[in-house]
Write an enzyme that holds these catalytic residues in place. Structure first.
Site, PDB file in Angstrom:
ATOM      1  N   LYS A  52      16.344  35.683   3.957  1.00  0.00           N
ATOM      2  CA  LYS A  52      14.985  34.553   4.922  1.00  0.00           C
ATOM      3  C   LYS A  52      14.629  35.096   5.221  1.00  0.00           C
ATOM      4  O   LYS A  52      13.448  35.179   6.266  1.00  0.00           O
ATOM      5  CB  LYS A  52      15.832  33.249   4.826  1.00  0.00           C
ATOM      6  CG  LYS A  52      16.355  32.401   3.440  1.00  0.00           C
ATOM      7  CD  LYS A  52      16.359  31.397   3.333  1.00  0.00           C
ATOM      8  CE  LYS A  52      17.687  30.893   2.028  1.00  0.00           C
ATOM      9  NZ  LYS A  52      18.551  29.382   1.624  1.00  0.00           N
ATOM     10  N   GLN A  96      20.996  25.596   5.465  1.00  0.00           N
ATOM     11  CA  GLN A  96      21.443  26.516   3.589  1.00  0.00           C
ATOM     12  C   GLN A  96      22.927  25.705   3.592  1.00  0.00           C
ATOM     13  O   GLN A  96      23.656  25.364   5.058  1.00  0.00           O
ATOM     14  CB  GLN A  96      22.167  27.958   4.860  1.00  0.00           C
ATOM     15  CG  GLN A  96      23.063  28.582   4.116  1.00  0.00           C
ATOM     16  CD  GLN A  96      20.946  29.212   2.311  1.00  0.00           C
ATOM     17  OE1 GLN A  96      20.668  29.653   2.808  1.00  0.00           O
ATOM     18  NE2 GLN A  96      21.660  29.350   1.727  1.00  0.00           N
ATOM     19  N   ASP A 119      12.457  23.543   1.520  1.00  0.00           N
ATOM     20  CA  ASP A 119      13.555  23.733   0.505  1.00  0.00           C
ATOM     21  C   ASP A 119      13.354  22.702  -0.358  1.00  0.00           C
ATOM     22  O   ASP A 119      13.136  22.710  -1.718  1.00  0.00           O
ATOM     23  CB  ASP A 119      14.909  23.012   0.883  1.00  0.00           C
ATOM     24  CG  ASP A 119      15.719  24.724   0.984  1.00  0.00           C
ATOM     25  OD1 ASP A 119      15.131  25.569   0.635  1.00  0.00           O
ATOM     26  OD2 ASP A 119      16.644  24.402   1.411  1.00  0.00           O
TER      27      ASP A 119
END
Ligand code: NAD
Length: 282
Positions: A52, A96, A119
């Site tokens: 990322k 994460q 997300d």
């Protein structure tokens, strides 16, 4: 001959387009920043986080890395998120997953401002998707829609079967296919006669989490098959939830593993970061 849907190529095109947009923003004095929070140092998570960061660098997005000790308390993590929510220079916040057991994942997801929820996991984002309002969409299913569109595969009016009902893939996938006017069926571990249900599909999206589970017996002649699964087999080779060799001659199009859905997830995360600009700064 089946068309092999090239996720590597399509994701590279998307990243190039985003790079141009980011440059245009920069010229207007607008910088985009993504905060990436990792708790502990699980090797798989570290690989994802690094990918990322690399994608951010390529596109021109600033990434702020928070590498937190795995013993950090839930309160300390929530305080960091709160601080990032309040920072005007931060557009997106990504935590994460999975988190260590002592931290409640739902609480953490709900603490992220829906305006920075790149997300797309916040209940507000999920709700917005289901009622057709604007909001961030979970990256993997959003990437699949992009793969279909950019491969000129029509969704409207098609029988779409999604196997798997996770919050991250299966459910948002079903909502997105519905938004594109597909006729959607969601199959799962309690579905009776999965083979019959799967065989109805013009577009079959497989997100079961079981290596090579779907073979030619589950697939209608000429169907489009999207394989979300990622597994490493005994020879350390990657494979999906679909038995590619078994179905490839029967389908009209298929995503390979690797190089299908996988690369799209990060591309869509980057796309979400870029589209967050209007929400925070304008
Ligand atoms: P999950 O384990 O949360 O969900 C699996 C789903 O499959 C469940 O809803 C379950 O009901 C269903 N299922 C399990 N066994 C079944 C059976 N025998 N018959 C019918 N349905 C069954 O998994 P997930 O998070 O949705 O991920 C699915 C797969 O996709 C995994 O392999 C994961 O690694 C992969 N994945 C890939 C990406 C990517 O970027 N390519 C992103 C997320 C997940």
């Amino acid at each position: 001959m089946a068309k092999i849907i090239d996720g590597k190529k399509i994701s590279a095109e998307i990243k190039e387009e985003l790079k141009v947009k980011v440059k245009e923003y920069k010229e207007k004095g607008i910088d985009i920043t993504l905060a990436v929070i990792q708790v502990g140092n699980d090797p798989a998570s570290s690989v994802y986080v690094n990918n990322k960061k690399k994608a951010c660098e390529f596109i021109g997005i600033r990434s702020l890395a928070y590498e937190l000790d795995e013993n950090i308390s839930e309160k300390e993590l929530l305080d960091i998120i709160e601080e990032l929510n309040n920072r005007e220079d931060v557009n997106g916040i990504l935590v994460q997953l999975p988190l260590p057991e002592h931290i409640n994942e739902d609480k953490v997801i709900e603490a992220i401002s829906p305006l920075k929820d790149v997300d797309g996991f916040h209940p507000m984002s999920v709700g917005a998707l289901s009622i057709g309002k604007k909001g961030f969409v979970s990256c993997t299913p959003a990437g699949i829609i992009e793969l279909l569109k950019r491969s000129d595969i029509d969704i409207a009016g098609k029988e779409c079967v999604v196997i798997g009902r996770s919050n991250i893939v299966g459910k948002p996938m079903a909502m997105l296919l519905l938004r594109e006017n597909g006729t959607v069926t969601v199959a799962h571990s309690r579905t009776k006669d999965l083979m019959e249900v799967a065989k109805r599909a013009d577009i079959l999206v497989v997100a079961i989490g079981k290596p090579k589970f779907i073979n030619a017996d589950y697939v209608k002649e000429g169907a489009v098959v999207i394989d979300v699964g990622i597994h490493r087999n005994e020879n350390n080779k990657l494979c999906g939830d679909v038995d590619y060799d078994s179905v490839v001659d029967k389908v009209s199009a298929i995503t390979p593993v690797p190089g299908g859905v996988g690369p799209m997830t990060i591309a869509m995360l980057m796309s979400n970061c870029v589209s967050s600009v209007g929400l925070v700064k304008e």
